[in-house]
Write a protein that holds these residues in place. Structure first.
Motif, PDB file in Angstrom:
ATOM      1  N   PHE A 216     -31.912  20.091 -29.942  1.00 29.19           N
ATOM      2  CA  PHE A 216     -32.967  19.496 -29.124  1.00 29.19           C
ATOM      3  C   PHE A 216     -34.025  20.536 -28.789  1.00 29.19           C
ATOM      4  O   PHE A 216     -35.232  20.249 -28.819  1.00 29.19           O
ATOM      5  N   LEU A 217     -33.598  21.748 -28.490  1.00 31.58           N
ATOM      6  CA  LEU A 217     -34.532  22.828 -28.191  1.00 31.58           C
ATOM      7  C   LEU A 217     -35.421  23.130 -29.394  1.00 31.58           C
ATOM      8  O   LEU A 217     -36.641  23.291 -29.248  1.00 31.58           O
ATOM      9  N   ASP A 218     -34.847  23.185 -30.576  1.00 34.37           N
ATOM     10  CA  ASP A 218     -35.638  23.443 -31.795  1.00 34.37           C
ATOM     11  C   ASP A 218     -36.696  22.370 -31.987  1.00 34.37           C
ATOM     12  O   ASP A 218     -37.854  22.676 -32.311  1.00 34.37           O
ATOM     13  N   ASP A 219     -36.324  21.103 -31.775  1.00 33.57           N
ATOM     14  CA  ASP A 219     -37.278  19.998 -31.934  1.00 33.57           C
ATOM     15  C   ASP A 219     -38.413  20.098 -30.924  1.00 33.57           C
ATOM     16  O   ASP A 219     -39.592  19.906 -31.258  1.00 33.57           O
ATOM     17  N   CYS A 220     -38.058  20.391 -29.680  1.00 33.22           N
ATOM     18  CA  CYS A 220     -39.070  20.477 -28.614  1.00 33.22           C
ATOM     19  C   CYS A 220     -40.043  21.631 -28.873  1.00 33.22           C
ATOM     20  O   CYS A 220     -41.249  21.511 -28.628  1.00 33.22           O
ATOM     21  N   GLN A 221     -39.524  22.743 -29.353  1.00 31.14           N
ATOM     22  CA  GLN A 221     -40.392  23.889 -29.657  1.00 31.14           C
ATOM     23  C   GLN A 221     -41.330  23.570 -30.810  1.00 31.14           C
ATOM     24  O   GLN A 221     -42.499  23.983 -30.802  1.00 31.14           O
ATOM     25  N   LYS A 222     -40.857  22.823 -31.788  1.00 30.31           N
ATOM     26  CA  LYS A 222     -41.716  22.428 -32.914  1.00 30.31           C
ATOM     27  C   LYS A 222     -42.825  21.498 -32.448  1.00 30.31           C
ATOM     28  O   LYS A 222     -43.957  21.557 -32.936  1.00 30.31           O
ATOM     29  N   GLN A 223     -42.478  20.612 -31.465  1.00 29.80           N
ATOM     30  CA  GLN A 223     -43.479  19.671 -30.944  1.00 29.80           C
ATOM     31  C   GLN A 223     -44.491  20.363 -30.034  1.00 29.80           C
ATOM     32  O   GLN A 223     -45.571  19.836 -29.787  1.00 29.80           O
ATOM     33  N   GLY A 224     -44.111  21.526 -29.518  1.00 31.51           N
ATOM     34  CA  GLY A 224     -45.014  22.262 -28.635  1.00 31.51           C
ATOM     35  C   GLY A 224     -45.108  21.678 -27.242  1.00 31.51           C
ATOM     36  O   GLY A 224     -46.072  21.941 -26.516  1.00 31.51           O
ATOM     37  N   ASP A 225     -44.108  20.888 -26.854  1.00 30.66           N
ATOM     38  CA  ASP A 225     -44.098  20.282 -25.519  1.00 30.66           C
ATOM     39  C   ASP A 225     -43.433  21.271 -24.557  1.00 30.66           C
ATOM     40  O   ASP A 225     -42.216  21.451 -24.583  1.00 30.66           O
ATOM     41  N   HIS A 226     -44.243  21.898 -23.688  1.00 24.38           N
ATOM     42  CA  HIS A 226     -43.727  22.948 -22.808  1.00 24.38           C
ATOM     43  C   HIS A 226     -42.673  22.419 -21.839  1.00 24.38           C
ATOM     44  O   HIS A 226     -41.621  23.050 -21.654  1.00 24.38           O
ATOM     45  N   ARG A 227     -42.928  21.259 -21.226  1.00 24.00           N
ATOM     46  CA  ARG A 227     -41.989  20.719 -20.240  1.00 24.00           C
ATOM     47  C   ARG A 227     -40.653  20.361 -20.903  1.00 24.00           C
ATOM     48  O   ARG A 227     -39.584  20.729 -20.400  1.00 24.00           O
ATOM     49  N   LEU A 228     -40.724  19.645 -22.027  1.00 27.39           N
ATOM     50  CA  LEU A 228     -39.495  19.271 -22.718  1.00 27.39           C
ATOM     51  C   LEU A 228     -38.749  20.496 -23.230  1.00 27.39           C
ATOM     52  O   LEU A 228     -37.521  20.527 -23.246  1.00 27.39           O
TER      53      LEU A 228
END
Length: 654
Positions: A216-228
């Motif tokens: 989940f962390l890898d996906d959120c970092q790829k999306q660039g969503d700071h909060r997520l």
């Protein structure tokens, strides 16, 4: 040996005899009961007798097996057998009953080869009780349980494959929130910015998608969503802390069971061979993980029967997806679909009103409920000036009903949010109306009860840091908060459990001053751990009460509040005795703790208690009352603000 035509006659007669056992059911209910083989979707409208169908279907499986749904004729059947069965089907006589049943049996299902999954402990309990009344003690071996209860049984057997110990602890929602709060504190993050419940909701959705914290962390970092991304980091830490504590939350129970079945062929094959028949209730409210679990369990035989109503999907906010029921026929080509449309609960006026609403639902398979009941009273709509006026109206109507001979328990008040109960409560108190709230402070959520359960959990699973920290100085035994924080910091730094750290306090310079008191505590706990395997559960609990000093501390205070707390602590013994009376298999401390962890608000509803029942609409699902008040039926409340404008997700139950 019979010829082909005689075999067809035999199967027809066999089906007729079996159908005679279920002659009281309506034609569609009977079809669902007699269709035993292959995938089956039963679209059961509100009040259409779906529980009756489930019970009779299981009875048919255990008594006759495949007899009602097969063209197979067993070896050894003679022409005389055929003639007897045809004659019996036309004119059943008591003297021929035993022989007819013998001829109709075809691989009757063993009770432990059937798993029936419901959504509440109360529904599972009702299923077991009714099956035992119909089938006798053998019905006790049927796996009639909730998703979570079934998963706990599977995990207790094989969770070591996933790196956990079998003595794992189950964290309820309050425990999970406590862990998140501790993480936020350690990460120097504000709860206002990252509300624990919101964080847990995101984590729950990630788990339902079978994403680990790292994925989940890898996906959120790829999306660039700071909060997520920040929440994903919290998820990674949350996951780590639960693993170190040998603990699972409610989502983990199903996620880890699915992982176990997917990753270990021998475990999957064991349960797929074991469960010849899989029945799932309330299928419209299943989420992705529950869908995966159902599919895995039914993977060998594909004798899966799902019962649900596409017009009653009310748990979307918890991750439920209506797609599971809408796409069932795509998942299982050739699946049979049976619609139960006769309503036995409501009057014609209520059905006409509800059908008018339901017809607007989008994403549904379609059905029209009908009833043979009278027209009945019309629905009443009262437009109140405000919440206070609304509450007073409800109270006055209930008082009027009571004066005309209705019992208090005949009335229910439903709302969308627990916060709406306040004005209703005040009105009931003013008017002397007895009431009970389902969803208030549960017995097991009371601080003193949670304290004693924390002792039992820590004794069962010493790695449970959360429970251990709760009781280490409760009652006060001179172990200060700073000592506990120091021990927790050492545990985090060295990758050890809090229990391991305090047990070795004498050899840890930072804890040397507190070592004597920590040693007294660990010695007491170790002595109790030994007794856990020697004493019966009630006697063991009495020892825990005595040796921890908890009961003595409450007695010493001797205030009204503390006397009540002491009564609650002692009342827990009643729950232990109740568990022992109804335990499946060998009773154990972990089994009792599992039962308590999976206990729900609805399990505490006593239909015989004469008082008005107040609860959310979600809690009321499946219950029946002669008089129902739905309050707060206004835009922004019910329907909720998020539901306005959505084309899917409309629900109605009667």
């Amino acid at each position: 040996m019979l010829d082909k035509e005689q075999e067809l006659r035999f199967c027809k007669a066999r089906r007729a005899v079996i159908a005679g056992d279920f002659a009281r059911l309506n034609p569609e209910q009977q079809r669902a009961v007699l269709a035993t083989e292959g995938p089956l979707l039963v679209l059961a409208g509100a009040g259409s007798g779906k529980t009756t169908v489930l019970i009779h279907r299981i009875a048919n499986l255990m008594k006759y097996g495949r007899g009602s749904d097969s063209d197979e004729v067993p070896d050894g059947v003679t022409e005389d057998d055929l003639l007897f069965l045809e004659a019996y089907a036309a004119h059943p006589i008591p003297e021929g009953r035993e022989e007819a049943e013998r001829l109709c049996r075809l691989d009757p299902a063993l009770p432990w080869s059937i798993i029936a999954i419901t959504f509440t402990n109360k529904a599972a309990g009702e299923l077991k009780e009714r099956l035992e009344r119909m089938l006798g003690p053998d019905a006790g071996d049927i796996w009639a349980s909730t998703f979570h209860s079934a998963c706990v049984r599977i995990l207790r057997r094989d969770i070591e494959r996933l790196g956990f110990d079998r003595s794992f602890t189950i964290y309820d929602s309050a425990d999970s929130e406590r862990v998140v709060k501790d993480i936020l504190k350690d990460f120097n993050l504000e709860e206002k910015t990252f509300p624990p419940r919101s964080v847990l909701s995101v984590i729950s959705k990630a788990k339902d998608a079978m994403q680990s914290g790292r994925d989940f962390l890898d996906d959120c970092q790829k999306q660039g969503d700071h909060r997520l991304t920040q929440i994903a980091k919290l998820y990674v830490e949350y996951e780590r802390r639960l693993r170190e504590a040998n603990a699972l939350d409610f989502d983990d129970l199903i996620l880890d069971t699915v992982r176990l079945l997917q990753e270990y062929d021998d475990v999957r094959e064991y349960y797929q061979r074991k469960f010849r028949y899989v029945l799932i209730d309330e299928y419209q409210d299943t989420n992705n993980l529950q869908y995966q679990l159902s599919s895995l369990l039914a993977g060998r035989w594909e004798n899966i029967c799902v019962v649900g109503d596409d017009d009653q999907s009310i748990y979307r906010f918890r991750g439920a997806t209506i797609e599971n029921i809408l796409s069932f026929e795509q998942q299982y080509p050739g699946a049979r679909v049976i619609r139960l449309e006769q309503n036995y609960r409501s009057t014609k006026n209520i059905l006409e009103a509800s059908n008018a609403v339901i017809r607007h639902n989008q994403g549904r398979k379609g059905k029209e409920l009908w009833t043979s009941h009278d027209q009945g009273d019309k629905l009443q709509v009262y437009t109140a000036m405000n919440e206070s006026d609304e509450a007073q109206y409800v109270a006055s109507q209930i008082l009027s009903g009571y004066s005309q001979g209705r019992a208090w328990k005949d009335h229910a008040v439903l709302y969308r949010m627990n916060a709406q109960s306040n004005q209703i409560e005040q009105a009931f108190k003013r008017n002397g109306v007895p009431y009970r709230i389902i969803g208030g402070i549960r017995f097991f959520d009371r601080a003193e009860v949670k304290d004693m359960l924390a002792y039992l959990c820590a004794l069962n699973n010493p790695a449970d840091d959360l429970r251990l920290a709760r009781i280490i100085n409760n009652p006060p035994r001179g172990i200060g908060a700073r000592t506990v924080e120091t021990a927790q910091a050492i545990a985090a730094r060295e990758g050890r459990s809090l229990w391991e750290v305090i047990r070795g306090a004498r050899s840890t310079p930072e804890l040397s001053k507190a070592a004597p008191k920590l040693e007294q505590f660990t010695t007491m706990m170790e002595e109790l751990q030994k007794l856990a395997g020697e004493l019966a559960l009630p006697d063991f609990y009495e020892e825990v009460l005595a040796r921890t000093g908890y009961a003595v501390a409450l007695e010493a205070k001797n205030t009204v509040e503390d006397r009540t707390r002491l009564e609650n602590v002692r009342e827990l013994l009643t729950s232990i005795n109740s568990y022992l009376e109804n335990a499946q298999g060998e009773p154990s401390l972990s089994g009792f703790l599992d039962e308590i962890a999976l206990y729900t608000d609805l399990d505490n509803h006593d239909p015989n208690e004469d008082c008005v029942v107040m609860m959310t609409m979600h809690s009321a699902k499946g219950l029946e009352f002669p008089v129902v008040f739905v309050v707060g039926a206004e835009e922004g409340i019910f329907p909720g603000i998020r539901a306005i404008g959505e084309s899917a997700g409309c629900a109605m139950w009667l």
